[in-house]
Write a protein that holds these residues in place. Structure first.
Motif, short mmCIF file in Angstrom:
data_model
loop_
_atom_site.label_atom_id
_atom_site.label_comp_id
_atom_site.label_asym_id
_atom_site.label_seq_id
_atom_site.Cartn_x
_atom_site.Cartn_y
_atom_site.Cartn_z
N PHE A 92 10.80 34.18 1.50
CA PHE A 92 12.03 34.26 2.30
C PHE A 92 12.38 35.71 2.59
N TRP A 93 12.39 36.55 1.54
CA TRP A 93 12.79 37.95 1.74
C TRP A 93 11.82 38.68 2.65
N PHE A 94 10.52 38.40 2.51
CA PHE A 94 9.49 38.98 3.39
C PHE A 94 9.90 38.75 4.85
N THR A 95 10.36 37.53 5.11
CA THR A 95 10.70 37.13 6.48
C THR A 95 12.05 37.69 6.88
N GLN A 96 13.03 37.51 6.00
CA GLN A 96 14.39 37.99 6.27
C GLN A 96 14.39 39.51 6.53
N PHE A 97 13.55 40.23 5.79
CA PHE A 97 13.51 41.69 5.92
C PHE A 97 12.58 42.15 7.05
#
Lengths: 356, 356
Positions: free
Chosen positions: A142-147
């Motif tokens: 998720f964070w990979f994508t969100q960031f």
């Protein structure tokens, strides 16, 4: 032609100096760390030395910030005070995930005193006056994508993020949890106390740090400028001037501004402010949720800057790709092109007379 | 007389250099930070970009150590790797509570590369693979006493701790909670991985860090020496050679050794080890619980060193007051006389050929 030649020479020298600087020693006049701000709990009663595990009469100091600072020789006037974003610590500004120098070293080399903060209830400033439950939650894709590194497992084609697994692992491991709930007021209190201690300086925030950053500037006129990398929420408007919420397919839903008294808002019009956003942000509404999340942030930032400037302020929003700086994630200051990103900041500081 | 004169001159020059050094710039060839070691949780299933808050197929990296390192110019061969104690972080080794230089700067000035660790589940290495509940607990008067600053509210008369309230507040605020249970195996795994990465060096531990320190030295022969300040528990003995527990009125009760296989124990006989204890430790059993707690630690350390040496090792226990160094708390390296405490360590490193 002569003029162009001179310009090329200056440019070449500058690039060459940068390359050399990377391996030159840092000459540090002073370095250290301390806690600043915070609250104190005092348990009623009297401390009993013979029952010293009972809380009566004992204290608990918490909610302070921790800061590690370095002051180079021949330092410029204004220190840079760095406040990390959600889930991060001062590590954000140190070595990059692929082992290059981060803004800590880059700006030390440019002769700025550098203060790196662990905000209250994070990292080395972990003592919190409120309880917390910490649970390991698998959420890194998720964070990979969100960031905006990409849409997991795909990297954005032009992304300024290293594509080896070791770098991604370092990136994931640099997150660290809250040890108490996020509290913008407590954070801005502690950062304001830091400015009381060190004097005038420039506050550099990232992401969620943006909110407490604005409140710090409102609380303390020793904040002479604010530099915000990719703030998302906490855009502050005067009462009665709140814009319409911006709808988004981003996972945080629609983005609203926040109302504050006009007198507070006007304090933000007294200092220069610059806000930077990276690449792969949608130009208009889209179902690609990460790109749309940051579209709403960028749009709100622009409305906010217009409002600041309408009230006589000096706020600039820089969408880096529009200036030819492509591929940046949510962490422009540690991306592969972070020297170029730092150069943009240096130019702005110079233009505003903040690099004396 | 001539000989004595020369000696006095050398001593005077050395003291004068120390005084000057305090205000000389630090020249740092390289500095930065990284995560090392750790575990990875992978949630079964497939990551779904359109339901990216669901854990399926997502990862969680945790249980790593964080380290900030600085390498001075003209560095000595062996870096000093510092591991903090219970409730502490790398801050332990930085600026002292009253704002003087800690071992970080002192040993950088003495040309040692310095690595400061936040152990797994602490500080900037907060991501833990196990859950934790964090509760603010008023207990600082207990720690004041346990750490032998005095018997609260009284300071020990000769204590090497500043008596102003601001310093005490800094001392209390440098504590930071566990974000997962203390796990000596996980910590020593991560610190061992650090030695794999940086090569041979000297491990310096404090208090509870002693336990994972010994296990790191057992796991990794790149640990060329161990320096332990005031270890209390985790004294490791070969199977069959466990001494009698030492009774104590200290709040942790009787102190037991820990049995390990002889082959592991023997690894600790291959490297020089020094253990330091401060002052205000009882000479014999007493009802003053803090002084008696550390009496049991010091006694066990002496039995342990004797056992190491009986097996051909090289372990020394230094009770500082016996060498004329008085008034030290549980934190000799940040006490008022920490230059003197550092000088003792420098002498030992020189004697063991570890300062080349």
């Amino acid at each position: 032609m002569k003029c162009l030649g001179a310009f090329t020479l200056v440019l070449a020298t500058s690039i060459s100096l940068n390359a050399q600087n990377k391996h030159k020693p840092l000459i540090i006049a002073e370095q250290g760390s301390f806690a600043v701000g915070g609250t104190t709990i005092i348990e009623p009663g009297s401390f009993d030395l013979n029952n010293s595990l009972k809380p009566q009469g004992q204290t608990f100091h918490g909610d302070h910030a921790y800061t590690f600072y370095q002051i180079p020789i021949k330092a410029r006037k204004y220190p840079l005070v760095f406040l990390h974003g959600a889930g991060q610590s001062k590590k954000t500004w140190e070595t990059t995930p692929d082992g290059r120098e981060g803004f800590q070293n880059i700006f030390l080399r440019r002769r700025f005193p550098v203060y790196l903060i662990d905000q209250p209830r994070r990292g080395d400033a972990g003592k919190s006056s409120v309880s917390a439950a910490i649970t390991p939650t698998p959420d890194e894709q998720f964070w990979f994508t969100q960031f905006r590194i990409g849409n997991y497992p795909d990297y954005f084609p032009d992304v300024q993020f290293p594509k080896d697994s070791a770098s991604l692992e370092q990136f994931f491991r640099q997150m660290t949890p809250n040890t108490g709930s996020f509290d913008s007021n407590i954070i801005s209190d502690a950062v304001s106390r830091l400015f009381d201690k060190i004097g005038e300086g420039i506050l550099v925030t990232h992401s969620q740090g943006g909110g407490p950053g604005w409140f710090t500037a409102i609380k303390n006129d020793k904040v002479k400028a604010v530099v915000a990398y990719e703030p998302y929420s906490s855009f502050l408007f005067p009462q009665g001037e709140l814009p319409q919420p911006i709808k988004s397919t981003g996972l945080f839903g629609e983005l609203k501004g926040e109302e504050i008294p006009l007198a507070d808002f006007l304090k933000l019009t007294k200092i220069p402010i610059v806000i930077y956003y990276g690449d792969n942000i949608a130009k208009g509404p889209t179902n690609v949720w990460n790109m749309d999340h940051w579209r709403s942030g960028l749009e709100m930032a622009r409305i906010w800057a217009t409002t600041i400037n309408k009230h006589g302020g000096d706020a600039t929003v820089v969408h880096l790709p529009e200036f030819g700086i492509k591929g940046n994630t949510h962490f422009p200051f540690s991306d592969l092109n972070n020297i170029q990103v730092a150069d943009e900041l240096s130019k702005w500081l110079k233009k505003k007379g903040l690099d004396k």
